[in-house]
Scaffold this active site. Structure first.
Site, mmCIF file in Angstrom:
data_model
loop_
_atom_site.group_PDB
_atom_site.id
_atom_site.type_symbol
_atom_site.label_atom_id
_atom_site.label_comp_id
_atom_site.label_asym_id
_atom_site.label_seq_id
_atom_site.Cartn_x
_atom_site.Cartn_y
_atom_site.Cartn_z
ATOM 1 N N ASP A 17 0.854 -1.181 0.000
ATOM 2 C CA ASP A 17 0.000 0.000 0.000
ATOM 3 C C ASP A 17 0.893 1.234 0.000
ATOM 4 O O ASP A 17 2.124 1.117 -0.091
ATOM 5 C CB ASP A 17 -0.956 0.008 1.203
ATOM 6 C CG ASP A 17 -2.304 0.623 0.839
ATOM 7 O OD1 ASP A 17 -2.338 1.835 0.568
ATOM 8 O OD2 ASP A 17 -3.306 -0.106 0.816
ATOM 9 N N HIS A 70 -2.964 3.142 -4.493
ATOM 10 C CA HIS A 70 -2.364 2.627 -3.257
ATOM 11 C C HIS A 70 -0.932 2.148 -3.504
ATOM 12 O O HIS A 70 -0.533 1.079 -3.035
ATOM 13 C CB HIS A 70 -3.213 1.490 -2.688
ATOM 14 C CG HIS A 70 -4.516 1.954 -2.092
ATOM 15 N ND1 HIS A 70 -4.597 2.649 -0.899
ATOM 16 C CD2 HIS A 70 -5.795 1.844 -2.531
ATOM 17 C CE1 HIS A 70 -5.861 2.926 -0.623
ATOM 18 N NE2 HIS A 70 -6.618 2.458 -1.610
ATOM 19 N N GLU A 82 -9.921 2.649 -5.200
ATOM 20 C CA GLU A 82 -9.542 3.993 -4.777
ATOM 21 C C GLU A 82 -8.346 4.537 -5.575
ATOM 22 O O GLU A 82 -7.309 4.880 -5.014
ATOM 23 C CB GLU A 82 -9.251 4.016 -3.276
ATOM 24 C CG GLU A 82 -10.475 3.668 -2.435
ATOM 25 C CD GLU A 82 -10.205 3.671 -0.947
ATOM 26 O OE1 GLU A 82 -11.146 3.937 -0.176
ATOM 27 O OE2 GLU A 82 -9.061 3.385 -0.541
ATOM 28 N N TYR A 130 -16.486 -4.989 8.207
ATOM 29 C CA TYR A 130 -15.192 -4.331 8.389
ATOM 30 C C TYR A 130 -14.912 -4.291 9.893
ATOM 31 O O TYR A 130 -15.583 -3.575 10.636
ATOM 32 C CB TYR A 130 -15.218 -2.918 7.803
ATOM 33 C CG TYR A 130 -14.697 -2.834 6.384
ATOM 34 C CD1 TYR A 130 -14.862 -3.900 5.511
ATOM 35 C CD2 TYR A 130 -14.051 -1.697 5.922
ATOM 36 C CE1 TYR A 130 -14.394 -3.831 4.206
ATOM 37 C CE2 TYR A 130 -13.575 -1.619 4.623
ATOM 38 C CZ TYR A 130 -13.745 -2.687 3.770
ATOM 39 O OH TYR A 130 -13.282 -2.620 2.486
ATOM 40 N N PHE A 131 -13.900 -5.020 10.323
ATOM 41 C CA PHE A 131 -13.652 -5.138 11.754
ATOM 42 C C PHE A 131 -12.823 -3.987 12.311
ATOM 43 O O PHE A 131 -12.610 -3.935 13.524
ATOM 44 C CB PHE A 131 -13.009 -6.480 12.071
ATOM 45 C CG PHE A 131 -13.955 -7.650 12.029
ATOM 46 C CD1 PHE A 131 -15.313 -7.465 11.821
ATOM 47 C CD2 PHE A 131 -13.500 -8.946 12.200
ATOM 48 C CE1 PHE A 131 -16.194 -8.531 11.780
ATOM 49 C CE2 PHE A 131 -14.362 -10.021 12.170
ATOM 50 C CZ PHE A 131 -15.716 -9.816 11.957
#
Length: 550
Positions: A181, A252, A319, A415-416
């Protein structure tokens, strides 16, 4: 058989002899039929070590624990299905394939009690009791995964191996490693050493949400050598878990550009001045669509394919801001050369190139749902490409209807890194509140999909992004106990979400918390965070209300 406390809940359990038990002791033998040898090794190393029982090898007619692959079980329950039969003579763990035997062994370990999850005996016990009865079980989905973001905050190899064991304990079978990333490159690529010499390290780190004024001024970094990766993959394979690597393109990618500035859009921005990014958010620095960039990442992926034998390679695709491509004469020339309409189609072409490249090598591209953009619902993607639907269900629905396989991981549900409660004590609160009950009621297949379209849903995965989870303890807190609820949602055959017995699940969790304690998991207690789990003064980005179903 009394299945109280088993997680995930088995498909069917019933008693042979009410109240009777099979007793294991120092004389109990363990017979491994053909193809089950690795499960026998695992049982001796885990349950054997915890109980102090040697479990020496025996024959299939001996009194003891018998492991066997059964074609009948495969026909009835599938290769991951299993049947446990415990009577006064033996405990038989039969699976439709090696994985089925292993999942049966995981259930057997739960039946022994929480102390069987320790690394050494803590009590002196001559015998260990397993209730007599039969359990028949099989998973609902073939893809039952967890994504660990090791790029934002590096997770040392030992912690990754510990998470492999935690996945196995919950009958999850996919570990998605987010390896690259803007904030770090975490895998050794021998042809391009600067990816880890430069890209694996950042000078400092934003502490909390990107709007936070706080910084951790310590350098942060780390990476896995290729031998580390081989070890992780082999360790996971012995536990019937596939490791899916993610190499993020074309967005990213600032860590890669910091190491090799020619990968960026040097005619639109000074790529030579870029370092590994130190904060969070959507980064404007994306890869150039030049042929040299394609060759670079083909060379990277050649080494990746050598390390990861599974079918899927995740290439991100999410993204990706287009401003630099709009400002880049080279990118605009590429659009004209290819006869593309715009920058969205350029991104689709970029991902399509690698989808075809992987397909030629017998692999399948999987990417976040943005890979559908810039084309007629992914028509330009290679045949066999799959979609991770993260922005909601809509991307997965569109992908399934266009003939692509789907892994459901909607951020609003699984999503944790999202907070677990609305209280002020919740550490670095991000996103919507997603409680244990919310996750338990997660349904991977939306009602809009039926028949063949619904069959395109391979399964689901929970995602743990680590911008605000800086170490293993924080990852534990965000992941557990919600991973137990997720595991049941993707393994067990449950009623529709409103009809699910969450009260019963909570009662079974009482035993499961004891297992997590024995495993040393720093989970969130039902009553809220412990003092050391809080992060007072560290800002997050909470979102009020219930998440939309999109």
């Amino acid at each position: 058989m009394n299945a109280t406390g088993l997680i995930p809940a088995p498909h069917r359990a019933y008693e042979l002899l009410d109240g009777a038990h099979y007793l294991l002791d120092a004389e109990t033998l363990l017979h491994a039929g053909p193809g089950t040898e690795s499960t026998a090794r695992w049982l001796r190393a885990t349950a054997g070590a915890a109980t102090g029982l040697p479990l020496p090898p025996g024959e299939d007619h001996d009194n003891g624990v018998l492991l066997r692959i059964s074609p009948g079980i495969e026909r009835e329950l599938g290769p991951e299905g299993y049947r446990i039969t415990a009577d006064g003579h033996a405990i038989r763990i039969e699976g439709g394939g090696p994985a089925g035997v292993f999942w049966g062994a995981q259930t057997f370990r739960q039946l022994l009690g929480p102390d069987a999850f320790r690394r050494a005996p803590v009590v002196t016990r001559e015998e260990w009791a397993v209730p007599c009865g039969v359990i028949e079980d099989a998973p609902r989905f073939g893809w039952r995964g967890l994504m660990l973001d090791v790029a934002r905050h590096f997770m040392p190899k030992g912690d990754v191996l510990a998470y492999v064991d935690l996945l196995a304990a919950h009958k999850l079978n996919v570990l998605h490693l987010h390896l690259t990333d803007d904030q770090g490159w975490r895998i050794e690529i021998r042809r391009y050493p600067r990816l880890t010499e430069v890209g694996a390290w950042r000078e400092r780190t934003k502490f909390g949400h990107r709007a936070s004024p706080l910084w951790d001024e310590r350098p942060h970094g780390g990476y896995y050598t290729q031998d580390d990766i081989r070890e992780i993959v082999a360790y996971a394979a012995e536990r019937h878990i596939t490791v899916v690597p993610e190499i993020d393109i074309p967005g990213h990618s600032q860590a890669a550009i910091a190491a090799y500035p020619e990968l960026g859009n040097a005619d639109a921005v000074d790529t030579a001045s870029l370092g590994v990014w130190t904060t969070w958010g959507i980064n404007p620095n994306v890869l150039s669509p030049a042929d040299t960039t394609l060759r670079f990442y083909e060379n990277v992926l050649e080494e990746v394919l050598e390390l990861f034998p599974g079918s899927f390679v995740h290439l991100g695709g999410d993204e990706c801001p287009k401003e630099q491509w709009r400002a880049s004469p080279a990118a605009q020339a590429r659009i004209r050369e290819l006869g593309l309409a715009d920058e969205d189609e350029l991104q689709n072409w970029f991902l399509g190139h690698f989808g075809r490249w992987l397909a030629e090598r017998g692999r399948r591209l999987i990417g976040w749902d943005e890979i559908l953009e810039g084309s007629a619902l992914g028509a330009d993607l290679a045949e066999g490409a799959a979609v991770s639907s993260w922005r909601g269900y809509a991307g997965g629905i569109a992908a399934a209807r266009a003939g692509h396989d789907v892994v459901m991981c909607p951020k609003q549900q699984v999503y944790f890194d999202y907070r677990q409660a609305a209280g002020d004590d919740e550490p670095v609160p991000i996103g919507y509140v997603r409680t244990l009950e919310d996750v338990y009621r997660f349904e991977p297949v939306p009602s809009e999909l039926t028949g063949a379209e619904a069959e395109r849903v391979l399964g689901a995965q929970a995602n743990v992004w680590t911008e605000v989870t800086e170490d293993r303890r924080r990852v534990d807190y965000q992941t557990f106990p919600r991973l137990a609820a997720f595991a049941e949602a993707v393994w067990s055959t449950l009623p529709p979400p409103p009809e699910r017995d969450f009260t019963g699940f909570q009662e079974r969790m009482a035993a499961h918390y004891a297992r997590l304690d024995a495993l040393g998991v720093d989970y969130r207690p039902p009553g809220g965070p412990r003092p050391w789990q809080r992060r007072p003064g560290v800002s997050g980005r909470p979102i009020d209300g219930s998440p939309p179903i999109v």
